[in-house]
Design a protein around this motif. Structure first.
Motif, PDB file in Angstrom:
ATOM      1  N   TRP A   1       0.860  -1.216   0.000  1.00  0.00           N
ATOM      2  CA  TRP A   1       0.000   0.000   0.000  1.00  0.00           C
ATOM      3  C   TRP A   1       0.876   1.239   0.000  1.00  0.00           C
ATOM      4  O   TRP A   1       1.855   1.340   0.773  1.00  0.00           O
ATOM      5  N   ALA A   2       0.589   2.142  -0.919  1.00  0.00           N
ATOM      6  CA  ALA A   2       1.329   3.409  -1.001  1.00  0.00           C
ATOM      7  C   ALA A   2       0.382   4.556  -0.621  1.00  0.00           C
ATOM      8  O   ALA A   2      -0.773   4.589  -1.040  1.00  0.00           O
ATOM      9  N   ARG A   3       0.886   5.493   0.157  1.00  0.00           N
ATOM     10  CA  ARG A   3       0.077   6.630   0.630  1.00  0.00           C
ATOM     11  C   ARG A   3       0.369   7.879  -0.208  1.00  0.00           C
ATOM     12  O   ARG A   3       1.526   8.197  -0.475  1.00  0.00           O
ATOM     13  N   ASP A   4      -0.729   8.608  -0.621  1.00  0.00           N
ATOM     14  CA  ASP A   4      -0.595   9.876  -1.347  1.00  0.00           C
ATOM     15  C   ASP A   4      -1.517  10.883  -0.665  1.00  0.00           C
ATOM     16  O   ASP A   4      -2.746  10.741  -0.709  1.00  0.00           O
ATOM     17  N   PRO A   5      -0.969  11.927   0.013  1.00  0.00           N
ATOM     18  CA  PRO A   5      -1.807  12.851   0.794  1.00  0.00           C
ATOM     19  C   PRO A   5      -2.606  13.844  -0.051  1.00  0.00           C
ATOM     20  O   PRO A   5      -3.378  14.626   0.505  1.00  0.00           O
ATOM     21  N   ASP A   6      -2.426  13.850  -1.384  1.00  0.00           N
ATOM     22  CA  ASP A   6      -3.195  14.781  -2.209  1.00  0.00           C
ATOM     23  C   ASP A   6      -4.668  14.376  -2.247  1.00  0.00           C
ATOM     24  O   ASP A   6      -5.058  13.295  -1.798  1.00  0.00           O
ATOM     25  N   GLU A   7      -5.498  15.263  -2.848  1.00  0.00           N
ATOM     26  CA  GLU A   7      -6.943  15.067  -2.891  1.00  0.00           C
ATOM     27  C   GLU A   7      -7.387  14.477  -4.215  1.00  0.00           C
ATOM     28  O   GLU A   7      -6.715  14.636  -5.239  1.00  0.00           O
ATOM     29  N   ALA A   8      -8.544  13.800  -4.190  1.00  0.00           N
ATOM     30  CA  ALA A   8      -9.229  13.333  -5.398  1.00  0.00           C
ATOM     31  C   ALA A   8      -8.275  12.558  -6.309  1.00  0.00           C
ATOM     32  O   ALA A   8      -7.527  11.697  -5.850  1.00  0.00           O
ATOM     33  N   GLY A   9      -8.275  12.889  -7.630  1.00  0.00           N
ATOM     34  CA  GLY A   9      -7.423  12.168  -8.576  1.00  0.00           C
ATOM     35  C   GLY A   9      -5.955  12.311  -8.259  1.00  0.00           C
ATOM     36  O   GLY A   9      -5.163  11.404  -8.533  1.00  0.00           O
ATOM     37  N   ASN A  10      -5.580  13.436  -7.667  1.00  0.00           N
ATOM     38  CA  ASN A  10      -4.171  13.631  -7.332  1.00  0.00           C
ATOM     39  C   ASN A  10      -3.701  12.627  -6.278  1.00  0.00           C
ATOM     40  O   ASN A  10      -2.502  12.380  -6.144  1.00  0.00           O
ATOM     41  N   GLY A  11      -4.638  12.063  -5.518  1.00  0.00           N
ATOM     42  CA  GLY A  11      -4.262  11.095  -4.488  1.00  0.00           C
ATOM     43  C   GLY A  11      -4.769   9.688  -4.769  1.00  0.00           C
ATOM     44  O   GLY A  11      -4.651   8.804  -3.916  1.00  0.00           O
ATOM     45  N   ARG A  12      -5.371   9.459  -5.974  1.00  0.00           N
ATOM     46  CA  ARG A  12      -5.870   8.125  -6.331  1.00  0.00           C
ATOM     47  C   ARG A  12      -4.716   7.327  -6.965  1.00  0.00           C
ATOM     48  O   ARG A  12      -4.150   7.728  -7.975  1.00  0.00           O
ATOM     49  N   VAL A  13      -4.381   6.181  -6.360  1.00  0.00           N
ATOM     50  CA  VAL A  13      -3.167   5.436  -6.720  1.00  0.00           C
ATOM     51  C   VAL A  13      -3.528   4.140  -7.456  1.00  0.00           C
ATOM     52  O   VAL A  13      -4.466   3.435  -7.092  1.00  0.00           O
ATOM     53  N   SER A  14      -2.765   3.853  -8.529  1.00  0.00           N
ATOM     54  CA  SER A  14      -2.855   2.551  -9.208  1.00  0.00           C
ATOM     55  C   SER A  14      -1.462   1.914  -9.181  1.00  0.00           C
ATOM     56  O   SER A  14      -0.445   2.598  -9.088  1.00  0.00           O
ATOM     57  N   TYR A  15      -1.453   0.555  -9.262  1.00  0.00           N
ATOM     58  CA  TYR A  15      -0.200  -0.184  -9.060  1.00  0.00           C
ATOM     59  C   TYR A  15       0.119  -1.040 -10.294  1.00  0.00           C
ATOM     60  O   TYR A  15      -0.781  -1.493 -11.004  1.00  0.00           O
ATOM     61  N   SER A  16       1.401  -1.263 -10.518  1.00  0.00           N
ATOM     62  CA  SER A  16       1.847  -2.160 -11.592  1.00  0.00           C
ATOM     63  C   SER A  16       3.194  -2.758 -11.200  1.00  0.00           C
ATOM     64  O   SER A  16       3.921  -2.208 -10.365  1.00  0.00           O
ATOM     65  N   VAL A  17       3.460  -3.929 -11.811  1.00  0.00           N
ATOM     66  CA  VAL A  17       4.749  -4.595 -11.589  1.00  0.00           C
ATOM     67  C   VAL A  17       5.667  -4.218 -12.751  1.00  0.00           C
ATOM     68  O   VAL A  17       5.282  -4.290 -13.917  1.00  0.00           O
ATOM     69  N   TRP A  18       6.898  -3.807 -12.419  1.00  0.00           N
ATOM     70  CA  TRP A  18       7.831  -3.337 -13.452  1.00  0.00           C
ATOM     71  C   TRP A  18       9.229  -3.798 -13.115  1.00  0.00           C
ATOM     72  O   TRP A  18       9.657  -3.733 -11.955  1.00  0.00           O
TER      73      TRP A  18
END
Length: 522
Positions: free
Chosen positions: A469-486
């Motif tokens: 789990w990664a935390r992003d303190p921004d609001e709305a889309g700026n804080g909505r997180v998606s993940y991928s393996v790279w």
């Protein structure tokens, strides 16, 4: 590139604060739709820019009677302009307007002078005045008349007087820079009641307009027998000063008049013949026997700054004779009005990456008192991150003084405080709520840089290895997180992760541009 953007924003804010002032004049009673001035052109706006940037007047407490034409950007008359209603006898009659344009926000100050036209005729206080004069009044005797008033100003209110032809009477008009003009009826030839018991004259007042307007009053002069000495005051003018805080019953002045006659012919009583302005008529109580004048109400410097009371001393002879004097009361200012603070424009929310100097709000500060009592200083509480900058007399801009961080403080409650220079001083205040809007200035962050996971051999496809789990303190889309393996191996290409025992998980937010964070899973 970022530093260049900051410089542009600072320059725009400085121009908005510097502003400018445009002056126009328009005659009162101009028809609706009359063009006062090419406002957009005089402010340096291009064709069509006035409408695109929402060129408009800032709404204020008093109706301005002018508006900005959206299409042309011209300042036009929108409703009836009556100089006397707007400014009374004050000259010049200057309306101070504030004009805004957006993108970027700029404020301009427009001074509109409403010029006088001769639309008011002189008016006497009454259509008829009755006078009683003794037949033994000597030639040269003077009798005060209440002149006419004219709501206009300047030459349009400069009055001259004429009297219908008479061999017994003439007029004397005395002008003074210190006092209101005094008009007297002068006896030029001895009267004879037995020959002419009643004189009927017409007093005409003409103003200095072009064309001139006039008003008239009939003088009915009754000639009576009796008394040959009129009461005389020991002063022609009594000058008095009182603070506006003087209580009801305060002694204003004590006038004194003597009459050399004896008996009832020398017994004097006092009365107030007229008061200027008229609203002062019920403000004073005159003792008819002692000549004491006392306050019967409250004084208000902001409403009326001086009063003139005409006092008449009359004896009890048959017929009675009278003398006259003037009491001039100067009202002194007291600090009885607190400053008032008004928000005339508010630009919120403020983005958290707004540059220092950004204008957040426009404010108007006023105090009805005069001198030091009306001199106001203003400040912002708390002192950061906002400050005040004076843009015009009584006008201020609330500007950003420090960088904002929405993740630390998402909203500010700011109080603009004003204090006058009276002793003791009075204060006014106005609260302003300033919300801060989010920008994508925080990348997603994992709790750990490296995660170690134990996995059984021969586990089934799709089996869960770990949860990250990664935390992003921004609001709305700026804080909505998606993940991928790279896996950033040789060539940095994307490859299936099934053949690796160590790979990288990337977290990306939905901001513009997106920001990312990484963690390694072993």
């Amino acid at each position: 590139r970022c530093s260049a953007v900051v410089r542009v924003l600072v320059l725009q804010a400085a121009w908005a604060l510097a502003g400018g002032q445009v002056r126009y004049s328009v005659p009162e009673e101009a028809k609706g739709g009359t063009v006062v001035g090419r406002l957009a052109q005089d402010l340096g706006l291009e064709a069509g820019e006035a409408e695109a940037r929402r060129l408009r007047l800032v709404a204020q407490g008093r109706r301005a009677s002018v508006e900005v034409s959206g299409a042309s950007g011209a300042l036009v008359v929108s409703s009836r302009l009556d100089r006397e209603e707007l400014c009374g006898k004050s000259a010049p009659c200057a309306l101070r307007l504030e004009v805004l344009v957006e993108r970027p926000l700029r404020v301009f100050h427009v001074e509109l002078e409403v010029t006088d036209i001769n639309d008011n005729a002189p008016i006497f206080p009454a259509a008829r005045k009755n006078l009683s004069l003794s037949e033994n009044s000597p030639p040269g005797s003077r009798f005060p008349l209440e002149g006419a008033s004219d709501a206009d100003i300047g030459a349009n209110a400069q009055l001259s007087y004429t009297l219908s032809p008479s061999e017994h009477f003439s007029l004397d008009l005395q002008r003074s820079e210190e006092y209101r003009e005094s008009l007297f009826l002068v006896l030029t030839k001895s009267l004879d009641r037995e020959t002419i018991p009643v004189h009927r004259l017409v007093l005409t007042a003409s103003d200095g307009g072009r064309p001139s307007l006039t008003g008239t009053m009939e003088l009915v002069i009754s000639v009576l027998d009796a008394n040959d000495n009129a009461p005389q005051f020991n002063q022609s003018v009594y000058k008095v000063q009182l603070p506006e805080s003087a209580l009801e019953g305060t002694l204003v002045a004590r006038v004194n008049a003597t009459d050399p006659d004896v008996g009832s012919n020398g017994e004097v009583t006092f009365s107030a013949s007229n008061t200027f302005p008229e609203k002062g008529l019920n403000l004073f109580i005159l003792n008819p026997k002692t000549g004491e004048i006392r306050l019967a109400g409250s004084l208000d410097f902001e409403d009326v700054r001086s009063y003139e009371v005409q006092i008449e001393a009359t004896d009890k002879g048959t017929p009675p004779l009278s003398g006259h004097c003037k009491v001039v009361l100067e009202v002194l200012d007291v600090n009885d009005n607190a400053p008032e603070v008004w928000v005339t424009s508010l630009s919120v929310p403020v983005p958290e990456d707004a540059s220092v100097g950004t204008v957040v709000a426009l404010l108007s500060v006023s105090d009805r008192d005069s001198g030091a009592n009306g001199r106001v200083r203003c400040w912002v509480w708390p002192a950061s991150p906002f400050g005040l900058e004076a843009t015009f007399a009584g006008s201020y801009s609330l500007v950003l003084r420090e960088a904002l961080d929405r993740e630390r403080v998402s909203e500010y409650e700011v109080e603009v405080r004003a204090e006058d220079g009276g002793a003791p001083s009075l204060r006014g205040r106005r609260g302003v709520r300033v919300p801060v809007s989010d920008v994508n200035d925080n990348a997603p962050a994992f709790a750990q840089a490296v995660y170690t996971v134990l996995a059984r051999e021969n586990n089934a496809a799709g089996a869960e290895l770990a949860r990250l789990w990664a935390r992003d303190p921004d609001e709305a889309g700026n804080g909505r997180v998606s993940y991928s393996v790279w896996e950033g191996g040789v060539g940095g290409g994307w490859r299936p992760a099934s053949s690796y025992v160590s790979f990288e998980v990337r977290a990306v937010d939905a901001g513009e541009p997106p920001l990312c964070g990484n963690a390694t899973v072993q």
